[in-house]
Design a protein around this motif. Structure first.
Motif, PDB file in Angstrom:
ATOM      1  N   GLU A 196      46.724  64.516  34.748  1.00 16.56           N
ATOM      2  CA  GLU A 196      47.566  65.081  35.791  1.00 16.56           C
ATOM      3  C   GLU A 196      46.884  66.255  36.484  1.00 16.56           C
ATOM      4  OE1 GLU A 196      52.117  63.973  34.709  1.00 16.56           O
ATOM      5  OE2 GLU A 196      51.304  65.705  33.635  1.00 16.56           O
ATOM      6  N   THR A 197      46.150  67.060  35.734  1.00 15.67           N
ATOM      7  CA  THR A 197      45.404  68.160  36.350  1.00 15.67           C
ATOM      8  C   THR A 197      44.329  67.616  37.287  1.00 15.67           C
ATOM      9  OG1 THR A 197      45.802  69.593  34.443  1.00 15.67           O
ATOM     10  CG2 THR A 197      44.000  70.211  35.915  1.00 15.67           C
ATOM     11  N   PHE A 198      43.587  66.614  36.851  1.00 16.72           N
ATOM     12  CA  PHE A 198      42.566  66.011  37.712  1.00 16.72           C
ATOM     13  C   PHE A 198      43.181  65.420  38.986  1.00 16.72           C
ATOM     14  CE2 PHE A 198      39.595  65.415  33.917  1.00 16.72           C
ATOM     15  CZ  PHE A 198      38.654  66.304  34.394  1.00 16.72           C
ATOM     16  N   ALA A 237      38.214  60.678  43.169  1.00 20.58           N
ATOM     17  CA  ALA A 237      38.495  59.304  43.607  1.00 20.58           C
ATOM     18  C   ALA A 237      39.119  58.450  42.521  1.00 20.58           C
ATOM     19  CB  ALA A 237      37.208  58.641  44.103  1.00 20.58           C
ATOM     20  N   GLY A 238      38.999  58.835  41.247  1.00 17.51           N
ATOM     21  CA  GLY A 238      39.560  58.018  40.177  1.00 17.51           C
ATOM     22  C   GLY A 238      39.236  58.586  38.814  1.00 17.51           C
ATOM     23  N   ARG A 247      55.208  58.814  35.973  1.00 18.37           N
ATOM     24  CA  ARG A 247      54.558  60.056  36.416  1.00 18.37           C
ATOM     25  C   ARG A 247      53.275  59.686  37.156  1.00 18.37           C
ATOM     26  NH1 ARG A 247      55.231  63.816  30.996  1.00 18.37           N
ATOM     27  NH2 ARG A 247      53.857  65.187  32.171  1.00 18.37           N
ATOM     28  N   PRO A 248      53.372  59.138  38.371  1.00 11.82           N
ATOM     29  CA  PRO A 248      52.196  58.588  39.073  1.00 11.82           C
ATOM     30  C   PRO A 248      51.093  59.628  39.282  1.00 11.82           C
ATOM     31  CG  PRO A 248      54.239  57.987  40.190  1.00 11.82           C
ATOM     32  CD  PRO A 248      54.606  59.003  39.163  1.00 11.82           C
ATOM     33  N   LEU A 249      49.859  59.172  39.092  1.00 15.71           N
ATOM     34  CA  LEU A 249      48.698  60.028  39.353  1.00 15.71           C
ATOM     35  C   LEU A 249      48.275  59.993  40.811  1.00 15.71           C
ATOM     36  CD1 LEU A 249      46.415  59.173  36.275  1.00 15.71           C
ATOM     37  CD2 LEU A 249      47.779  61.236  36.605  1.00 15.71           C
ATOM     38  N   GLY A 250      48.567  58.897  41.490  1.00 17.19           N
ATOM     39  CA  GLY A 250      48.090  58.748  42.858  1.00 17.19           C
ATOM     40  C   GLY A 250      46.601  58.470  42.931  1.00 17.19           C
ATOM     41  N   LEU A 251      46.027  58.007  41.818  1.00 23.19           N
ATOM     42  CA  LEU A 251      44.594  57.712  41.737  1.00 23.19           C
ATOM     43  C   LEU A 251      44.391  56.389  41.011  1.00 23.19           C
ATOM     44  CD1 LEU A 251      43.124  61.138  40.490  1.00 23.19           C
ATOM     45  CD2 LEU A 251      42.747  60.128  42.736  1.00 23.19           C
ATOM     46  N   PRO A 266      49.381  69.418  44.957  1.00 24.49           N
ATOM     47  CA  PRO A 266      49.812  68.216  45.681  1.00 24.49           C
ATOM     48  C   PRO A 266      50.610  68.616  46.914  1.00 24.49           C
ATOM     49  CG  PRO A 266      51.076  68.495  43.655  1.00 24.49           C
ATOM     50  CD  PRO A 266      49.991  69.528  43.621  1.00 24.49           C
ATOM     51  N   PRO A 267      50.609  67.793  47.966  1.00 24.66           N
ATOM     52  CA  PRO A 267      51.259  68.167  49.232  1.00 24.66           C
ATOM     53  C   PRO A 267      52.725  68.537  49.089  1.00 24.66           C
ATOM     54  CG  PRO A 267      49.895  66.212  49.511  1.00 24.66           C
ATOM     55  CD  PRO A 267      49.923  66.499  48.048  1.00 24.66           C
TER      56      PRO A 267
END
Length: 394
Positions: free
Chosen positions: A43-45, A52-53, A77-81, A359-360
């Motif tokens: 989550e921190t990354f 990128a992943g 808890r999506p990472l978005g990556l 995050p935005p």
């Protein structure tokens, strides 16, 4: 391929047996904030704009189970990556080699991280990435050694080491991928063993840069360290408030939140006159009781003439993080009759989120007028206020 022309991935090492911890499961699967310990690092990354992943390296016997665990976690808890999983090896460096082999071909920079260090910040990882270039292919975080260190043999002291030359090394560590792969190939060829990847790069004769580490970036190793996980839940909320004003007149082109405002009035300022970042910097200083921006960066100091305000923000943000404060939210309001802020709002918010490594959804940018009242209503100037929410570890 240059360091800046390729993507960056993180490899999270969660393949250890954790034998010193006792219990029936390795330490990387201990629970922290309702999820396994390794997930905190992921989550921190995920808050790093350049990432990128992620590749997760799990114990071979638990690979399928762990992959299902990641799938369930990303659902809630999506990472978005994008993420990948692979099996670890017998030694730590074997696990790293397996993680490297799993990276996509376009990956040119890699962060190697031990999941047993769950408390590092996104800012630390960003500074490590920024330190990489073709001449400096590796960067590691380190903190000064404060204890006296003695070298011993057969139960007796042989010498006392000069602690002014010693540092304690942490992860994540950042590398140009091709250099780290070459270092691991050399380790296989010469049967080298190392407790961190930087040691293998040193064996190649390549330089390793030092970046300031974080005192909070501790490692969970022994059963008594579990108390750190329990303590993590006890955090002190802190709030910083910032306010800044600039008048209009012949001077600097208008910049708001690091975004140039085409057609906006010029502002009178010593630096670039970014009223938004000045207010935000003041709010960050408020979180740690660090005075104000005028004390830190005096407007009569020629070093700061025309300086981009993002420089002030980054300098203060590093100090904030070194004190163990984690920024969690920023709320900013711009007050001006002119220019119209609405068309620029999204870019301003996105740029501030990147500067803060948030995050935005944790950055709010609003704008208002004062309906013709006061100096802003008379189009004589602009002002901004900022409120920063943060947590300080007790």
């Amino acid at each position: 391929m240059t360091a800046r022309a390729s993507t960056t991935w993180a490899v999270i090492l969660a393949a250890g047996s954790g034998t010193r911890m006792g219990g029936d499961r390795p330490k990387q699967f201990l629970t922290l904030d309702g999820a396994p310990l390794f997930w905190r690092s992921a989550e921190t990354f995920s808050h790093i704009p350049d990432l990128a992943g992620i590749v997760f390296v799990f114990p071979p016997a638990m690979l399928d189970e762990s992959a299902r665990m990641v799938e369930e976690l990303t659902a809630s808890r999506p990472l978005g990556l994008p993420w990948l999983t692979t099996a670890g090896g017998e030694r730590r460096q074997d696990s790293v080699a397996n993680g490297l082999a799993a990276l996509p071909k376009e990956c040119g920079r890699v962060l190697i991280h031990d999941s047993a260090r769950p408390f590092f910040s996104a800012g630390l990882a960003t500074r490590l990435i920024d330190a990489l270039d073709e001449e400096t292919p590796a960067a590691i975080p380190a903190v000064a050694v404060t204890d006296t260190i003695k070298e011993c043999e057969s139960g007796c002291v042989t010498r006392t080491l000069d602690r002014s030359r010693l540092v304690s090394v942490q992860t994540p560590q950042a590398f140009l991928r091709d250099v780290l792969e070459a270092a691991h190939a050399l380790a296989v060829e010469k049967s080298l063993q190392a407790t961190d990847d930087a040691s293998l790069v040193e064996a190649l004769g390549r330089p390793v840069a030092i970046v300031d580490g974080e005192q909070a970036n501790v490692k969970i190793t022994n059963p008594e360290d579990v108390r750190l996980l329990q303590k993590e839940a006890a955090m002190i909320p802190v709030t910083g408030f910032g306010y800044d004003v600039h008048k209009y007149g012949s001077g600097r082109p208008m910049v708001l939140g690091g975004v140039p405002i085409q057609g906006g009035p010029e502002v009178v300022a010593h630096s670039d006159g970014d009223v938004v970042l000045h207010a935000l910097t003041d709010a960050l200083l408020g979180c740690m009781g660090g005075g104000d921006i005028g004390q830190r960066f005096p407007d009569n100091d020629p070093r700061f003439e025309g300086m981009e305000s993002s420089f002030f923000l980054r300098e203060v943000l590093e100090d904030v993080r070194r004190t163990g404060i984690e920024i969690v939210h920023a709320d900013l309001t711009i007050i001006a009759q002119i220019p119209k802020v609405g068309p620029h709002r999204e870019r301003i918010a996105k740029n501030i989120a990147a500067l803060l490594a948030l995050p935005p959804e944790r950055v709010a940018v609003k704008a208002t007028t004062e309906e013709g009242l006061g100096f802003t209503g008379q189009k004589l100037g602009i002002k901004s206020v900022a409120v920063v929410s943060a947590i300080r570890r007790s």
